[in-house]
Design a protein around this motif. Structure first.
Motif, mmCIF file in Angstrom:
data_model
loop_
_atom_site.group_PDB
_atom_site.id
_atom_site.type_symbol
_atom_site.label_atom_id
_atom_site.label_comp_id
_atom_site.label_asym_id
_atom_site.label_seq_id
_atom_site.Cartn_x
_atom_site.Cartn_y
_atom_site.Cartn_z
ATOM 1 N N THR A 137 37.373 21.522 37.742
ATOM 2 C CA THR A 137 38.093 22.779 37.977
ATOM 3 C C THR A 137 39.354 22.608 38.822
ATOM 4 O O THR A 137 40.039 23.586 39.102
ATOM 5 N N GLU A 138 39.645 21.384 39.225
ATOM 6 C CA GLU A 138 40.867 21.128 39.989
ATOM 7 C C GLU A 138 41.973 20.656 39.052
ATOM 8 O O GLU A 138 41.751 19.827 38.163
ATOM 9 N N PHE A 139 43.180 21.192 39.273
ATOM 10 C CA PHE A 139 44.315 20.835 38.423
ATOM 11 C C PHE A 139 44.743 19.404 38.709
ATOM 12 O O PHE A 139 45.071 19.051 39.835
ATOM 13 N N PHE A 298 41.296 31.391 35.463
ATOM 14 C CA PHE A 298 40.669 30.234 36.101
ATOM 15 C C PHE A 298 40.357 30.426 37.577
ATOM 16 O O PHE A 298 39.791 29.533 38.204
ATOM 17 N N GLN A 299 40.724 31.561 38.150
ATOM 18 C CA GLN A 299 40.378 31.820 39.544
ATOM 19 C C GLN A 299 39.626 33.144 39.695
ATOM 20 O O GLN A 299 38.505 33.177 40.180
ATOM 21 N N THR A 300 40.268 34.236 39.249
ATOM 22 C CA THR A 300 39.677 35.555 39.449
ATOM 23 C C THR A 300 38.350 35.707 38.723
ATOM 24 O O THR A 300 37.339 36.098 39.317
ATOM 25 N N LEU A 301 38.332 35.419 37.432
ATOM 26 C CA LEU A 301 37.105 35.644 36.659
ATOM 27 C C LEU A 301 35.981 34.673 37.030
ATOM 28 O O LEU A 301 34.826 35.096 37.156
ATOM 29 N N SER A 364 52.099 16.530 24.325
ATOM 30 C CA SER A 364 51.282 17.131 25.387
ATOM 31 C C SER A 364 51.310 16.274 26.646
ATOM 32 O O SER A 364 51.390 16.800 27.767
ATOM 33 N N ALA A 365 51.248 14.957 26.471
ATOM 34 C CA ALA A 365 51.248 14.049 27.622
ATOM 35 C C ALA A 365 52.554 14.158 28.404
ATOM 36 O O ALA A 365 52.553 14.154 29.642
ATOM 37 N N VAL A 366 53.671 14.284 27.687
ATOM 38 C CA VAL A 366 54.968 14.442 28.362
ATOM 39 C C VAL A 366 54.977 15.746 29.165
ATOM 40 O O VAL A 366 55.459 15.792 30.302
ATOM 41 N N ILE A 367 54.433 16.811 28.575
ATOM 42 C CA ILE A 367 54.387 18.100 29.285
ATOM 43 C C ILE A 367 53.495 18.007 30.518
ATOM 44 O O ILE A 367 53.839 18.492 31.601
ATOM 45 N N VAL A 368 52.333 17.360 30.375
ATOM 46 C CA VAL A 368 51.407 17.224 31.502
ATOM 47 C C VAL A 368 52.062 16.469 32.659
ATOM 48 O O VAL A 368 51.938 16.855 33.835
ATOM 49 N N MET A 369 52.780 15.400 32.333
ATOM 50 C CA MET A 369 53.391 14.581 33.379
ATOM 51 C C MET A 369 54.622 15.242 34.006
ATOM 52 O O MET A 369 55.092 14.803 35.051
ATOM 53 N N ASN A 370 55.132 16.282 33.359
ATOM 54 C CA ASN A 370 56.275 17.046 33.895
ATOM 55 C C ASN A 370 55.951 18.529 33.855
ATOM 56 O O ASN A 370 56.761 19.356 33.427
ATOM 57 N N PHE A 371 54.741 18.864 34.313
ATOM 58 C CA PHE A 371 54.189 20.192 34.087
ATOM 59 C C PHE A 371 55.066 21.308 34.647
ATOM 60 O O PHE A 371 55.381 22.269 33.938
#
Length: 449
Positions: A137-139, A298-301, A364-371
């Protein structure tokens, strides 16, 4: 030689597959959070107007072109184009649609991976592994990449099985399960203290906000995104239809079912927010706005589920629901590049599927690494601007480029008396003049503001 094209074996198979494409995170996550950000009932009203006044005509353009050409988006727009210039424009539009579909699936897979991680968390917690539960659950980049890859592998496994035994088979299994879980969760949440306040926000429009450009643009993007329009998914699903299927009826059923599921998602999420507030969970930002987007889901609910009787079961059902919704949409989006690779290059369906999936994962990997830099930018570029523009182009090709008598002939195959119907009296002129003008007007207004 490329693999032979597939075909849906039944009308219900197409309806569930097309509805599954439409019913995704755009409905169950995007719609309620957009409603929360944009005045609740006012957003709902504008969304329904745009869904039937703009999204349905654009959906029909895709289905008609798809069934007539029985081809991928690039080839389809060239087939109906009579001249060299329009064929080139069709080719460029088709390629742009494939690129946008890949970009959407790239960020979509990241979000869907979050859903899978949160789905596993309650089970891991019950197993007495708190460290692993916290990691889920941690980003973090490793978690995001791992679950994005898992989600894309599942999507590729379905697509590689083909139209009838992959797309149709799994849509017919997943969609009924999704609807059953959603209805159960709605009934459960609405019986909890505080739910009525959420219902009031959701169902009572603030008419002073209906003309808000931000609200209108958000509703337009939501309508096109949730119906998977503009990027060729519905064009390709239309290409798998049988010749005797009634296209106007099919399109109306898919639009109505998609809008209904979006509405049901709002009945689940917004009342749940106020149930969470009743339990002491914070649902407002420091600026006084309702929580939306990732913070909400991911937090409230999850905080709410922990305070509820049977909360672990509810959390499992909720994130299973989101994961199923994500999968039914990702299947159709991946089919866009897969169909092109199948028909234009020497490749089997499994090879085309896994190659396309690998390319999407690389993005997706490029987006994750430069989120922080890329994620929101890609979402805005694709869903707020590119999809409506591509929907506009498909309307132009179906009504300005393609001959009207050929369009009528194609629809007649499943509806012989269509020329005497209300649909034919309205749709050709409406899709030719009103849809492009309205889409351009909304986009221009958004750019000016």
């Amino acid at each position: 030689m490329s693999s032979p094209r597939g075909q849906f074996s039944s009308r219900i198979g197409f309806i569930l597959a097309a509805s599954g494409s439409a019913v995704g995170l755009g409905n169950i996550w995007g719609f309620p959070t957009n409603a929360a950000e944009n005045g609740g009932g006012a957003f709902v009203l504008v969304y329904f107007l745009l869904a039937f006044c703009l999204a349905y005509p654009a959906l029909m353009a895709e289905l008609i072109i798809g069934r007539h050409t029985r081809a991928n988006m690039v080839s389809a727009l060239q087939i109906i184009s009579p001249g060299k210039t329009t064929r080139l424009l069709g080719k460029l539009t088709g390629f742009y649609g494939i690129i946008v579909a890949a970009l959407i699936l790239s960020f979509y897979s990241i979000v869907a991976g979050w859903m899978l991680a949160y789905l596993l968390e309650p089970m891991v917690s019950l197993s007495g592994l708190p460290g692993l539960a916290n990691w889920l659950t941690e980003f973090s980049a490793p978690r995001n990449l791992l679950f994005c890859a898992i989600f894309l592998i599942v999507t590729c496994a379905v697509i590689s099985a083909g139209v009838e035994h992959g797309i149709e088979k799994w849509s017919c299994r997943l969609m009924p399960a999704l609807l059953a879980m959603m209805i159960f969760l709605i009934v459960y949440v609405l019986t909890q203290p505080g739910a009525v306040d959420g219902l009031k926000l959701y169902l009572i429009p603030d008419f002073s906000r209906i003309g808000d450009p931000k609200l209108i643009l958000s509703a337009l993007g939501q309508a096109f995104f949730s119906l998977s329009l503009g990027v060729g998914t519905m064009l390709i699903y239309g290409s798998y239809l049988r010749p005797d299927d009634n296209l106007p009826a099919m399109g109306a059923i898919v639009t109505a079912l998609d809008s209904s599921v979006a509405f049901l998602a709002g009945l689940l999420v917004l009342p749940a927010m106020f149930v969470a507030r009743h339990q002491g969970v914070e649902i407002y930002t420091p600026q006084g706005a309702l929580m939306a987007g990732p913070d909400l889901i991911f937090q409230t609910l999850p905080a709410l589920f922990k305070t509820m009787a049977g909360g672990t079961v509810v959390a499992l059902l909720f994130f299973t629901l989101l994961s199923i919704a994500a999968l039914t949409s990702s299947i159709s989006m991946l089919e866009v590049p897969v169909s092109y690779t199948l028909e234009q290059h020497v490749a089997s369906r499994p090879m085309a599927t896994w190659l396309s999936g690998a390319i999407v994962f690389a993005i997706s990997a490029v987006i994750v690494m430069n989120f922080d830099t890329l994620f929101a930018a890609v979402v805005t570029l694709t869903t707020h601007y590119s999809q409506p523009l591509l929907g506009l182009m498909l309307c132009v090709f179906a009504t300005w480029v393609w001959r009207r008598d050929r369009v009528l002939e194609e629809i007649r195959r499943g509806l012989p008396d269509v020329q005497h119907s209300l649909f034919w009296r309205i749709w050709p002129g409406y899709a030719k003049f009103c849809c492009p003008a309205l889409i351009l007007l909304v986009l221009a207004q958004s750019l000016m503001n």
